[in-house]
Design a protein around this motif. Structure first.
Motif, PDB file in Angstrom:
ATOM      1  N   GLY A 137       0.839  -1.132   0.039  1.00 48.10           N
ATOM      2  CA  GLY A 137       0.124   0.083  -0.203  1.00 48.10           C
ATOM      3  C   GLY A 137       0.731   1.111   0.006  1.00 48.10           C
ATOM      4  N   VAL A 138       0.235   2.156  -0.760  1.00 47.73           N
ATOM      5  CA  VAL A 138       0.950   3.795  -0.704  1.00 47.73           C
ATOM      6  C   VAL A 138       0.196   4.644  -0.366  1.00 47.73           C
ATOM      7  N   ALA A 139       0.951   5.626   0.488  1.00 50.53           N
ATOM      8  CA  ALA A 139       0.192   6.851   0.713  1.00 50.53           C
ATOM      9  C   ALA A 139       1.124   7.998   0.779  1.00 50.53           C
ATOM     10  N   VAL A 140       0.554   9.099   0.849  1.00 46.92           N
ATOM     11  CA  VAL A 140       1.374  10.281   0.613  1.00 46.92           C
ATOM     12  C   VAL A 140       0.837  11.597   1.475  1.00 46.92           C
ATOM     13  N   ALA A 141       1.949  12.430   1.674  1.00 45.88           N
ATOM     14  CA  ALA A 141       1.396  13.528   2.657  1.00 45.88           C
ATOM     15  C   ALA A 141       2.356  14.836   2.460  1.00 45.88           C
ATOM     16  N   ASP A 142       1.928  16.225   2.624  1.00 44.72           N
ATOM     17  CA  ASP A 142       2.581  17.119   2.407  1.00 44.72           C
ATOM     18  C   ASP A 142       3.523  17.505   3.876  1.00 44.72           C
ATOM     19  N   LYS A 143       3.082  16.928   4.796  1.00 45.77           N
ATOM     20  CA  LYS A 143       3.660  16.992   6.257  1.00 45.77           C
ATOM     21  C   LYS A 143       4.069  15.741   6.580  1.00 45.77           C
ATOM     22  N   VAL A 144       5.266  15.526   7.285  1.00 44.97           N
ATOM     23  CA  VAL A 144       5.651  14.196   7.619  1.00 44.97           C
ATOM     24  C   VAL A 144       4.849  13.532   8.697  1.00 44.97           C
ATOM     25  N   THR A 145       4.199  14.483   9.597  1.00 45.49           N
ATOM     26  CA  THR A 145       3.306  13.787  10.491  1.00 45.49           C
ATOM     27  C   THR A 145       2.085  13.428   9.850  1.00 45.49           C
ATOM     28  N   GLY A 146       1.614  13.698   8.717  1.00 46.33           N
ATOM     29  CA  GLY A 146       0.234  13.519   8.188  1.00 46.33           C
ATOM     30  C   GLY A 146      -0.576  14.870   8.278  1.00 46.33           C
ATOM     31  N   PRO A 147      -1.693  14.538   7.974  1.00 47.88           N
ATOM     32  CA  PRO A 147      -2.196  13.313   7.408  1.00 47.88           C
ATOM     33  C   PRO A 147      -1.900  12.814   6.120  1.00 47.88           C
ATOM     34  N   TYR A 148      -1.767  11.266   6.204  1.00 46.30           N
ATOM     35  CA  TYR A 148      -1.435  10.809   4.903  1.00 46.30           C
ATOM     36  C   TYR A 148      -2.699  10.361   3.995  1.00 46.30           C
ATOM     37  N   GLN A 149      -2.340  10.753   2.583  1.00 41.86           N
ATOM     38  CA  GLN A 149      -3.796  10.210   1.854  1.00 41.86           C
ATOM     39  C   GLN A 149      -3.311   8.990   1.204  1.00 41.86           C
ATOM     40  N   TYR A 150      -4.183   7.923   1.323  1.00 36.70           N
ATOM     41  CA  TYR A 150      -4.139   6.754   0.881  1.00 36.70           C
ATOM     42  C   TYR A 150      -4.162   6.722  -0.754  1.00 36.70           C
ATOM     43  N   LEU A 151      -3.299   6.100  -1.556  1.00 37.67           N
ATOM     44  CA  LEU A 151      -3.082   6.148  -3.051  1.00 37.67           C
ATOM     45  C   LEU A 151      -3.868   4.861  -3.572  1.00 37.67           C
ATOM     46  N   GLY A 152      -3.487   3.968  -2.977  1.00 40.78           N
ATOM     47  CA  GLY A 152      -3.803   2.580  -3.448  1.00 40.78           C
ATOM     48  C   GLY A 152      -2.885   1.368  -3.003  1.00 40.78           C
ATOM     49  N   SER A 153      -3.363   0.097  -3.721  1.00 42.80           N
ATOM     50  CA  SER A 153      -2.352  -0.885  -3.072  1.00 42.80           C
ATOM     51  C   SER A 153      -2.110  -1.842  -4.249  1.00 42.80           C
ATOM     52  N   PHE A 154      -1.232  -2.448  -4.453  1.00 42.52           N
ATOM     53  CA  PHE A 154      -1.229  -3.636  -5.539  1.00 42.52           C
ATOM     54  C   PHE A 154      -0.040  -4.748  -5.402  1.00 42.52           C
ATOM     55  N   ARG A 201       7.117 -16.729 -11.716  1.00 38.80           N
ATOM     56  CA  ARG A 201       6.711 -16.618 -13.202  1.00 38.80           C
ATOM     57  C   ARG A 201       5.007 -17.050 -13.192  1.00 38.80           C
ATOM     58  N   LEU A 202       4.517 -17.503 -12.069  1.00 38.99           N
ATOM     59  CA  LEU A 202       3.086 -17.606 -12.197  1.00 38.99           C
ATOM     60  C   LEU A 202       2.682 -16.185 -11.688  1.00 38.99           C
ATOM     61  N   HIS A 203       3.362 -15.420 -10.795  1.00 44.11           N
ATOM     62  CA  HIS A 203       2.702 -13.820 -10.535  1.00 44.11           C
ATOM     63  C   HIS A 203       3.342 -12.895 -11.304  1.00 44.11           C
ATOM     64  N   GLN A 204       4.068 -13.127 -12.430  1.00 45.56           N
ATOM     65  CA  GLN A 204       4.559 -12.080 -13.365  1.00 45.56           C
ATOM     66  C   GLN A 204       3.624 -11.061 -14.027  1.00 45.56           C
ATOM     67  N   GLU A 205       2.582 -11.591 -14.288  1.00 53.53           N
ATOM     68  CA  GLU A 205       1.494 -11.111 -14.923  1.00 53.53           C
ATOM     69  C   GLU A 205       0.651 -10.041 -14.120  1.00 53.53           C
ATOM     70  N   GLY A 206       0.179 -10.573 -13.183  1.00 49.56           N
ATOM     71  CA  GLY A 206      -0.525  -9.920 -12.162  1.00 49.56           C
ATOM     72  C   GLY A 206       0.368  -9.176 -11.083  1.00 49.56           C
ATOM     73  N   GLY A 207       1.434  -9.455 -10.869  1.00 54.07           N
ATOM     74  CA  GLY A 207       2.228  -8.758  -9.702  1.00 54.07           C
ATOM     75  C   GLY A 207       2.999  -9.702  -8.673  1.00 54.07           C
ATOM     76  N   GLN A 208       3.706  -9.485  -8.103  1.00 53.09           N
ATOM     77  CA  GLN A 208       4.554 -10.390  -7.266  1.00 53.09           C
ATOM     78  C   GLN A 208       3.827 -10.133  -5.833  1.00 53.09           C
ATOM     79  N   MET A 209       3.789 -11.060  -5.015  1.00 58.27           N
ATOM     80  CA  MET A 209       3.332 -11.301  -3.814  1.00 58.27           C
ATOM     81  C   MET A 209       4.409 -10.390  -2.907  1.00 58.27           C
ATOM     82  N   ALA A 210       3.681  -9.523  -1.965  1.00 50.91           N
ATOM     83  CA  ALA A 210       4.536  -8.785  -1.251  1.00 50.91           C
ATOM     84  C   ALA A 210       4.089  -8.614   0.110  1.00 50.91           C
ATOM     85  N   ARG A 211       4.801  -9.437   1.219  1.00 47.60           N
ATOM     86  CA  ARG A 211       4.341  -9.402   2.576  1.00 47.60           C
ATOM     87  C   ARG A 211       5.475  -8.328   3.407  1.00 47.60           C
TER      88      ARG A 211
END
Ligand code: GAL
Length: 383
Positions: A137-154, A201-211
């Motif tokens: 997941g990725v989020a972004v903010a103008d101030k280090v302490t936030g609030p962070y805006q959630y951009l999405g996950s993949f 190879r199984l996940h190349q098309e849809g994206g790699q698992m990331a934990r």
């Protein structure tokens, strides 16, 4: 005479009391007198201040999932931490990926000088899907302490092949290979007959698992996302785009079948080091150290970085790595940050901070200390 002696004694006691110490495994109170609630965290140093973000845990087993969000603390000296509140709250919207009750782990923040934005990455598991989603997941903010805006996950690096695999493996799985894989029961831990060269190879098309994941900012400000992929069996090191918001598609696989998680990268005297744990869920296990001359490898396994009794080293002093923090103004001074998870009451989980020291061959090691201060690094001689 007696007066002078007691005055000296008093001032020595005062000096001692004023020198703050890290006490790994003990409760660590913030400016409000509450145990610091930032687990699986990481630290960004920005304009003279350290910012520590982490998982905000609540009482009871439900506290292992995200009920509140990502917390933030700030400090000038690494000892006294001010509670800066929740930087990224979970959502009340059941359609949001980060709805309350999702699993949001190991958040890390970095600053992008070009865009002026603070960027947060974390491991995200969608609500009610256990650990099956394996997304970033990725989020972004103008101030280090936030609030962070959630951009999405993949799942990262969809459509891209790792750069360090031979061309003959850069092809989707055959039907027979897929059928063979579908018979294997993956549980996130050591898996008999783990197929070392198939899952990417199984996940190349849809994206790699990331934990389990971390971010590493190199001297040239290029940023790398290190994540446990391929059902935790293989680590990926993936360069981010220049805005730090996406994977660039340029990535490698390391230690296929090694089952490493909790990755934390740091760089010392031009060498890259990586500390990881094994995969035993919340239970601590033996750490691993690896090093490389280039972030894109080749990486060599250097074994266990912990020095101590077998009881201590086989469980990394009862902790799992979450970050390695370079201490500002002290070249060669790094702090290992780890979590001693308490899955039955995660809010109580102690922080394990230990100094990373270097032996005469320049190999980093960790030793248990009940109590220590930053002055320990003053005696570290660069070797
Ligand atoms: C650990 C991992 C933690 C968390 C936990 C859940 O192995 O490092 O971040 O995911 O498993 O069991």
């Amino acid at each position: 005479m007696r007066n002078i002696l007691s005055a000296i004694l008093l001032s020595l006691t005062a000096i001692h009391a004023e020198t703050p110490k890290f006490q790994p495994g003990q409760p660590w109170l913030d400016d409000k007198g509450v145990h610091i609630n930032a687990h699986g965290g990481g630290i960004l140093f920005h304009e003279g201040i350290y910012y520590w973000c982490g998982q905000f845990m609540v009482e009871g087993a439900a506290g292992n999932a995200a009920q509140v969000g990502v917390s933030m603390y700030s400090s000038k000296d690494l000892h006294h931490w001010k509670n800066e509140g929740i930087a990224l709250p979970v959502s009340d919207d059941p359609k949001s990926d980060i709805v309350k009750g999702c699993i949001l782990e190991r958040p890390k923040i970095i600053f992008n000088r070009k865009t002026g934005k603070f960027v947060m990455w974390f491991h995200l598991e969608l609500k009610s899907q256990g650990y099956g989603a394996a997304r970033s997941g990725v989020a972004v903010a103008d101030k280090v302490t936030g609030p962070y805006q959630y951009l999405g996950s993949f799942r990262p690096n969809a459509g891209a092949w790792p750069s360090n695999v031979p061309d003959n493996l850069k092809k989707p799985l055959s039907n027979e290979e897929s059928a063979a894989i579908s018979k294997i029961r993956f549980n996130g831990g050591l898996t008999p007959d783990y197929p070392k060269e198939s899952l990417f190879r199984l996940h190349q098309e849809g994206g790699q698992m990331a934990r389990d994941m971390n971010l590493f900012v190199d001297d040239d400000e290029k940023v790398y996302h290190i994540y446990s992929s391929e059902n935790n069996g293989t680590l990926h090191i993936s360069q981010l785009t220049d805005d730090y918001l996406k994977p660039s598609g340029n990535y490698i696989r390391i230690f296929p079948g090694g089952f490493n998680e909790a990755p934390a990268v740091f760089k010392h005297q031009g060498k890259y080091f990586l500390i990881t744990s094994g995969c035993t869920g919340w239970k601590p296990n033996r750490a691993h150290l690896a090093s490389a001359d280039s972030i894109f490898g080749p990486w060599s396994d250097l074994g266990d970085p912990c020095v101590g009794t077998d009881e201590q080293t086989k469980i990394t002093f009862g902790s799992q790595s979450t970050f390695v923090l370079p201490v500002q103004g002290k070249p060669g001074a790094f702090i290992f940050m780890g979590d001693r998870w308490k899955p039955s009451n995660p809010i109580d989980a102690p922080h394990i901070w230990l100094p990373l020291q270097f032996d005469k061959n320049g190999k980093p090691f960790l030793k248990w200390l009940d109590s220590w201060g930053l002055d320990l690094f003053d005696s570290v001689i660069e070797r």
